[in-house]
Structures are given as C-alpha cells and as structure tokens.
Design a protein around this motif. Structure first.
Motif, short mmCIF file in Angstrom:
data_model
loop_
_atom_site.label_atom_id
_atom_site.label_comp_id
_atom_site.label_asym_id
_atom_site.label_seq_id
_atom_site.Cartn_x
_atom_site.Cartn_y
_atom_site.Cartn_z
N ASN A 134 0.83 -1.22 0.00
CA ASN A 134 0.00 0.00 0.00
C ASN A 134 0.86 1.26 0.00
O ASN A 134 0.53 2.27 -0.64
CB ASN A 134 -0.92 0.01 1.21
N LEU A 135 1.99 1.20 0.70
CA LEU A 135 2.88 2.35 0.75
C LEU A 135 3.50 2.63 -0.62
O LEU A 135 3.61 3.80 -1.05
CB LEU A 135 3.97 2.12 1.79
N GLU A 136 3.87 1.56 -1.34
CA GLU A 136 4.45 1.75 -2.67
C GLU A 136 3.42 2.39 -3.61
O GLU A 136 3.75 3.29 -4.40
CB GLU A 136 4.93 0.40 -3.22
N ARG A 137 2.17 1.95 -3.56
CA ARG A 137 1.14 2.55 -4.40
C ARG A 137 0.88 4.01 -4.00
O ARG A 137 0.68 4.89 -4.85
CB ARG A 137 -0.16 1.74 -4.30
N ALA A 138 0.92 4.23 -2.67
CA ALA A 138 0.67 5.60 -2.21
C ALA A 138 1.78 6.56 -2.65
O ALA A 138 1.51 7.74 -2.96
CB ALA A 138 0.57 5.60 -0.69
N LYS A 139 3.00 6.07 -2.72
CA LYS A 139 4.10 6.91 -3.18
C LYS A 139 3.87 7.35 -4.64
O LYS A 139 4.13 8.51 -5.01
CB LYS A 139 5.42 6.16 -3.06
N THR A 140 3.36 6.43 -5.46
CA THR A 140 3.10 6.77 -6.87
C THR A 140 1.99 7.79 -6.98
O THR A 140 2.09 8.79 -7.72
CB THR A 140 2.72 5.50 -7.64
N LEU A 141 0.93 7.57 -6.22
CA LEU A 141 -0.21 8.49 -6.26
C LEU A 141 0.18 9.85 -5.68
O LEU A 141 -0.28 10.90 -6.16
CB LEU A 141 -1.38 7.91 -5.46
N ASN A 145 0.25 13.71 -7.47
CA ASN A 145 -0.64 14.68 -6.82
C ASN A 145 -2.08 14.19 -6.77
O ASN A 145 -3.03 14.99 -6.73
CB ASN A 145 -0.59 16.04 -7.51
N VAL A 146 -2.22 12.87 -6.82
CA VAL A 146 -3.57 12.30 -6.70
C VAL A 146 -3.94 12.12 -5.24
O VAL A 146 -5.12 12.14 -4.86
CB VAL A 146 -3.66 10.95 -7.46
N MET A 147 -2.93 11.95 -4.38
CA MET A 147 -3.15 11.72 -2.94
C MET A 147 -2.60 12.90 -2.18
O MET A 147 -1.50 13.40 -2.46
CB MET A 147 -2.46 10.42 -2.50
N GLY A 148 -3.39 13.27 -1.17
CA GLY A 148 -2.97 14.39 -0.36
C GLY A 148 -1.92 13.98 0.67
O GLY A 148 -1.69 12.79 0.94
N GLN A 149 -1.31 14.99 1.29
CA GLN A 149 -0.25 14.76 2.25
C GLN A 149 -0.74 14.00 3.47
O GLN A 149 -0.10 13.08 3.96
CB GLN A 149 0.36 16.10 2.67
N ALA A 150 -1.88 14.36 3.97
CA ALA A 150 -2.41 13.71 5.18
C ALA A 150 -2.69 12.24 4.94
O ALA A 150 -2.38 11.37 5.77
CB ALA A 150 -3.67 14.42 5.64
N GLU A 151 -3.28 11.98 3.77
CA GLU A 151 -3.60 10.57 3.46
C GLU A 151 -2.32 9.77 3.27
O GLU A 151 -2.22 8.61 3.69
CB GLU A 151 -4.46 10.52 2.21
N PHE A 152 -1.30 10.37 2.64
CA PHE A 152 -0.02 9.68 2.43
C PHE A 152 0.66 9.39 3.77
O PHE A 152 1.19 8.29 3.99
CB PHE A 152 0.88 10.53 1.54
#
Length: 393
Positions: A134-141, A145-152
């Motif tokens: 999940n962390l690897e996918r979140a890094k891509t998103l 700029n698809v994912m915000g800082q708080a969510e990351f």
C-alpha cells in the motif's frame, strides 16, 4: 616352656666318669623367621548410610525390615504417588499448550521451530507485506498529486505499525520458545519427583535399622533406613607407638577371629596421627566377605608381617628347659654336654626364637628332658629344621 622341675643339675664327682649319652642332637642354624607386629581391633562395615527421600508425603509401603539383604535397584520405601502423578499430567498439559501456540505438533523437536515460520509471525508478516504494498502505491499516487499529504502520511504510519507488529510477533514467539523450555523443565521435575517417591538401594547391603512405618508422613531428608555394606568389611586395628614406624601400606596381615577360619588381607590405610591418649596408631585393612559369614563388630586379632625375610636362630620348644628360674638348653662342646643359659623370644607353634646364648653351628640336644651331664656318642648331630628344608629343596 619348661618340661623339667627346678631340680639342680647333677654335678660330676671327683674321679667319676661321665656317662655316654646316646641322644638325638641338632645343629643350630638361622632360618627365615618373619617379623610380625600384633594388633587388636574390630570389624566395621565398608559402608554405612542413613537413607532419606527427596520428596515429602505419606508412606504407603515399607518393603524391607531389619536384617533383610538388598541388591542394587531393590525397592525399599514407597510414598503415596497419586498427587505426583497428577502433577505430571498437569505439566504435560501446560507443555502441550505452549507448543501448540507456536505450531509445534506432538513429537516435533523444539529445534525444528523457526520463529519466522510460526503462525503468529506469518500473520504479522502478511499484514506488513500488505502495508508495504500500500505504501508503494501511495508513493506513486502522491507523486502524481492524486493523494494528499495527510492521506499519504497515514499510509506511511500504517506500514510502520505493521513492521513493529511483525517484530513484536517474532519476540513473542521467542518468548514462547523459552516458555516451552521452562514447561519442559517443569515436566522433567514432576517426573523426577514421581520417580523419587520410591526409594531404592544403590549398593548391595543389609538393613541395620528401620525407622519408619506405613502411614507415617515424612518430610524431605527424614531418616528412614540405615543400610550397611558387609560383603566387604574393614578391620580397624592399632599398633603401639614404638612399632608405628614399621607399618606400611600393602603389608600382609593375618586375622584371627573367634569361630571363623583365619582370613588374610593387606594394610590399606594408615592414620596420619597417633592417638594422644593411648599413644597408638590406627590402620585399616579390607576383608572380603562375599558370603556375609562375618558380622560387623566382631573382635579380631591381626598379625602384620612387616619383614617377611628376617632371619633368626630358632629351635624346637622341646630343646628348652626351665632351670633355677632361667631357660637353658643342653649344649655339646667338644663332645661334652652341659647346660647353656639362653634368652628366649617369640614362640610360634612348636618352635621358639633364641635371642641370646646360641650361635649358628652350635650343637644342642633336641629333647631337653633327656639331657644330663655326659659325653655324646659317636652319632652325628642331626641337621636343624632349616637345613632339612633346604636339603629337600
């Protein structure tokens, strides 16, 4: 020793011719006369032990009594075993529970267990792997700029928590492995306690005392039986101070015990100190007693041979006569028989040692009671016992 009365010896009168004596004579010679030191003592058991037991409980059975002979492994006393059997079952159940918690099947050795492959660790490893993906996918998103800082940041936190839980799971498995060792030890102790409820003989012995009866409640170490080992006994004797320096380990010893054939042994131990009251030296000798014919406590007299090759002048006891309060022999000098005073030593059987008064080569009468002043016939003197033995060999 004396075979004659204390009558004065006949004397030759003036002008009287001495009678010719046709008697048996012998030539004095030295012979082997081992030097012997005598001692007195008693027989003691080779081992004596007061037995206790390593557990406490109520005595259910006493298998032996006074005078019984026991061999190695024979049961002596049994403690009630019900409580101890329950403790063994309890320890077995606790051990099985901690083994199952880490995935060990019955019979699997503990060394087979790899903490990383245990069920708890594999579960947390799977959660960590999922969090890592999940962390690897979140890094891509996040880069897109698809994912915000708080969510990351939340995804990163989940991955760290999963990693910590995996490490904690490994530590938990290692703790359970250590607990398995503890529970295995508890089981071994429970089984040992159960085994110790039966007191057994550890060497061949005889029961000297019985100190307990069935139904008694005993504690650990209470005296229960006294066993003595008498298939081998120890003769403990003493010699006076003046003879103590002649005693050495390995010297042969002959033991005379009332109503028992003579036993032979060797000096095995010597005390390093003299007894200050009696001024005597204590020593020990092992006496084999496989048929248990001898009893501990018997009185015995010992004859220690300290010099087996000692030489001495020895004559038959029949050659000595007591006269006027002294001991004498009839000695032939230049064919004439006359009395010779002697100093006697130790007597053994029908022979006695001459300390003073005779020299090797002297000729004496073999039988003193046949002696009187006179001259010997032309017969040759008989050889001594030592010379006869030497001639035969």
């Amino acid at each position: 020793m004396g075979c004659e009365s204390n009558q004065p010896a006949p004397t030759k009168k003036a002008g009287e011719t001495l009678p010719v004596l046709n008697v048996e004579t012998l030539t004095v010679a030295e012979q082997t006369w081992p030097r012997i030191v005598r001692s007195q003592g008693s027989l003691f058991p080779d081992e004596e032990a007061t037995l206790g037991i390593k557990v406490e409980g109520r005595v259910s059975e006493v298998h032996v009594d006074l005078g019984d002979v026991v061999e190695v492994g024979d049961p002596l006393i049994t403690i009630d075993q019900e409580d101890f059997k329950l403790r063994v079952k309890q320890a077995e159940a606790q051990l099985a529970a901690v083994r199952s918690a880490v995935g060990l099947k019955p019979g699997d050795p503990l060394e087979k267990l790899v903490p990383e492959n245990s069920p708890p660790a594999r579960e947390k490893k799977a959660e960590w792997d999922e969090a890592t993906a999940n962390l690897e996918r979140a890094k891509t998103l996040y880069k897109q700029n698809v994912m915000g800082q708080a969510e990351f940041d939340q995804v990163v936190s989940f991955e760290q928590v999963a990693q910590a839980r995996y490490a904690s799971a490994l530590n938990g498995v290692r703790e359970k492995v250590a607990n398995i060792t503890v529970q295995q030890t508890q089981l071994d102790l429970a089984r040992e306690d159960l085994k110790n409820t039966e007191l057994k003989a550890t060497y061949p012995a005889v029961v000297q005392k019985r100190l307990v009866a069935p139904g008694s409640y005993i504690r650990m170490g209470d005296p229960l039986l006294v066993l003595v080992r008498i298939d081998q006994l120890r003769y403990r004797g003493t010699v006076p101070e003046r003879l103590s320096t002649q005693l050495e380990i390995g010297q042969p010893i002959e033991l005379k015990i009332e109503s028992v054939p003579q036993r032979t042994s060797k000096v095995t131990r010597i005390s390093p100190f003299l007894d200050q009251l009696s001024r005597s030296l204590l020593f020990e000798s092992l006496v084999e007693n496989p048929d248990r014919e001898l009893r501990a406590g018997l009185f015995a007299e010992g004859r220690i041979i300290v010099d087996p090759d000692q030489k001495a002048i020895v004559v038959p006891i029949s050659s000595v006569v007591q006269f006027a309060g002294t001991e004498k022999v009839w000695k032939a000098v230049d064919g004439t028989v006359k009395m010779q005073e002697v100093l006697l030593g130790e007597r053994r059987g029908d022979q006695i040692r001459i300390l003073e008064g005779l020299q090797p080569g002297d000729v004496i009468l073999r039988t003193a009671k046949e002696g009187r002043p006179g001259t010997l016939s032309a017969a040759e003197p008989q050889p001594s016992a030592a010379e006869q033995t030497k001639a035969k060999t």
